[in-house]
Enzyme design. Structure first.
Site, mmCIF file in Angstrom:
data_model
loop_
_atom_site.group_PDB
_atom_site.id
_atom_site.type_symbol
_atom_site.label_atom_id
_atom_site.label_comp_id
_atom_site.label_asym_id
_atom_site.label_seq_id
_atom_site.Cartn_x
_atom_site.Cartn_y
_atom_site.Cartn_z
ATOM 1 N N GLU A 189 0.794 -5.330 0.702
ATOM 2 C CA GLU A 189 1.531 -4.447 1.604
ATOM 3 C C GLU A 189 2.342 -5.292 2.585
ATOM 4 O O GLU A 189 1.795 -6.075 3.363
ATOM 5 C CB GLU A 189 0.576 -3.534 2.371
ATOM 6 N N LYS B 61 -8.308 4.678 21.323
ATOM 7 C CA LYS B 61 -7.743 3.357 21.613
ATOM 8 C C LYS B 61 -6.413 3.214 20.888
ATOM 9 O O LYS B 61 -6.367 3.113 19.674
ATOM 10 C CB LYS B 61 -8.719 2.268 21.148
ATOM 11 N N CYS C 103 2.556 3.412 6.096
ATOM 12 C CA CYS C 103 1.499 3.067 5.144
ATOM 13 C C CYS C 103 1.757 3.654 3.763
ATOM 14 O O CYS C 103 1.338 3.083 2.750
ATOM 15 C CB CYS C 103 0.144 3.527 5.672
ATOM 16 N N GLU D 234 -7.906 5.631 7.103
ATOM 17 C CA GLU D 234 -6.583 5.772 6.478
ATOM 18 C C GLU D 234 -5.937 4.403 6.579
ATOM 19 O O GLU D 234 -5.543 3.968 7.654
ATOM 20 C CB GLU D 234 -5.774 6.858 7.192
#
Length: 475
Positions: free
Chosen positions: A386, A181, A289, A255
């Protein structure tokens, strides 16, 4: 002196975008049961195509197709599976220009990055894992490792095609079949990859691609006949997935987010460090990331380094992602732009000093200038959360021990960078930094033979290298 370059746009003519796209199930494009959605070019907010949305019934069909294909695919000798992976890698190389333009249109990243970073790495991952397909018994996971079955994979929007390669290549090499997906804002290169699978003659059902939003991803993750789940994305969603799969027996790798420290010592080569800082946080608009979003600079060189950094940022070009001169492209979506703005405003409210180079912002599209915050405290949101955008927080340290303490003072643990001319110091820090990847005198360097992954709230499991095979094998 700043040189002015004439526009050097890459042609859109190398890409034929269809008005609408279906789901790719059992080797064919089919309609979806959900409400179709549009994917948008973030540089000008223009719709690119209408994309089918998979509902639970569609996901079930995809999983059934993958389950049926698993018997045939897993029974092939590894050398035969490798031939398909090699063929896919070569087709990706042949269609690299087309795929790079399509990625830039759908994602907003500069064409230089799509062309020179993403696409070469995509092909390299398929070549690399093709080489492993007939050598699994020598990978160190036992004499007769077996594939798990059907892998459900959910990937993010920051590196759409590269994350697809990270997921699909090892899964197929190990003999698994896949239901993937892609992110709802960047589905086009995944659907182009479906066409590549057909072109390569991959058996029907080995790779299935279902498009949609979070509900589609949840249906893939929670399907009872999926044996392995791989997710790359936010820590919040990762927590939900881990909670939903607890006790199911499904194998899971996550992750997730990061808040990496880029640590610069006073003996570091200054110009090289500045380039590493820029690459660490402004590459792909900071949509990385493992971005070096916290700069930890030794107090004695703070002013000198910041002056050099600001001069370098003044040369960056923000604008049309298809222009080969562009350094900073468009933010991927309106929602992500709003998040970046909210956190940047919080940084100012909490007392940090904000600076951006003078640059013209296009009238249409989603844009945010490269931004540096100084006077940042460890408690500030911009130092802890983040941001996933082109925003750098600058902190200082005096001793190596203080650098380690500040670098590790984060809920994340994905990556870090160390800049110094002393090899012994690099090794000393690398041993103490709680990060899955530590770069020495460089940043954001990737290789398919090198494992990647994090600790703490950055997830668990490794992708890439020999280690990346383990997640797709019953060992």
């Amino acid at each position: 002196m700043r040189l002015e370059y004439a526009p050097a746009p890459e042609s859109r003519d190398v890409v034929e975008i269809k008005p609408s796209y279906g789901l790719f199930i059992n080797g064919e494009f089919v309609e979806g049961g959900g409400t179709p959605f549009k994917t948008v070019n973030p540089a000008d907010e223009q719709a690119l195509a209408e994309v089918a949305c998979a509902d639970e019934a569609d996901v079930d069909r995809a999983v059934q197709a993958a389950r049926k294909a698993f018997g045939v695919w897993s029974a092939l000798p590894g050398a035969e599976r490798a031939k398909y992976l090699f063929r896919i890698a070569r087709i990706i190389q042949e269609r690299a220009r087309e795929l790079a333009v399509l990625e830039t249109l759908d994602n907003g990243k500069p064409i230089r990055e799509s062309r020179d970073v993403d696409l070469p790495l995509v092909a390299a991952h398929f070549f690399y894992y093709a080489g492993w397909a007939d050598k699994l018994e020598y990978a160190g996971f036992g004499p007769a490792p077996r594939p798990l079955g059907v892998a459900g994979q959910v990937i993010p929007w920051n590196f759409p095609l590269l994350m697809l390669a990270w997921k699909i290549a090892p899964a197929l090499a190990c003999g698994n079949t896949v239901v993937l997906k892609p992110a709802e804002t960047t589905p086009l290169t995944a659907l182009a990859f479906a066409d590549i699978c057909v072109q390569a003659g991959l058996p029907a059902g080995v790779v299935n691609i279902v498009t949609g939003a979070g509900e589609t991803g949840a249906a893939v993750v929670n399907h009872a006949d999926v044996n392995k789940v791989a997710f790359t994305g936010s820590t919040e969603v990762g927590r939900l997935i881990a909670r939903s799969l607890a006790g199911t027996g499904k194998k899971l790798t996550l992750e997730l987010g990061g808040k990496a420290a880029n640590i610069v010592f006073e003996d570091a080569p200054l110009d090289q460090a500045v380039e590493g800082i820029v690459n660490g946080i402004f590459f792909n608009q900071g949509h990385v990331c493992c971005a070096g979003s916290r700069l930890l600079v030794q107090e004695s060189i703070r002013d000198e380094l910041l002056d050099a950094l600001k001069r370098r940022l003044g040369t960056l070009r923000l604008g049309d992602p298809l222009d080969k001169n562009t350094d900073i492209g468009a933010i991927n979506s309106a929602a992500q732009l709003a998040k970046i703005r909210e956190l940047a405003d919080a940084g100012e409210r909490e007392g940090a000093e904000r600076w951006s180079p003078a640059c013209a912002i296009p009238e249409r599209g989603y844009w945010f200038p490269p931004t540096v915050f100084t006077g940042v405290a460890q408690s500030h949101r911009i130092a802890r959360e983040e941001i996933f955008g082109p925003v750098l927080s600058v902190l200082t340290f005096r001793t190596p021990a203080e650098a380690v303490e500040k670098a590790n003072n984060t809920p994340y643990g994905l990556s870090a960078g160390v800049w110094t001319e002393k090899g012994s110091r690099i090794l000393w820090l690398a041993d103490r930094l709680r990060a899955g990847v530590v770069w020495a005198n460089t940043f954001n360097r990737f290789d398919p033979a090198s494992p990647f992954g994090g600790y703490k709230e950055s997830g668990y499991g490794r992708e890439g290298g020999r280690h990346g095979l383990e997640a797709y094998l019953d060992v």
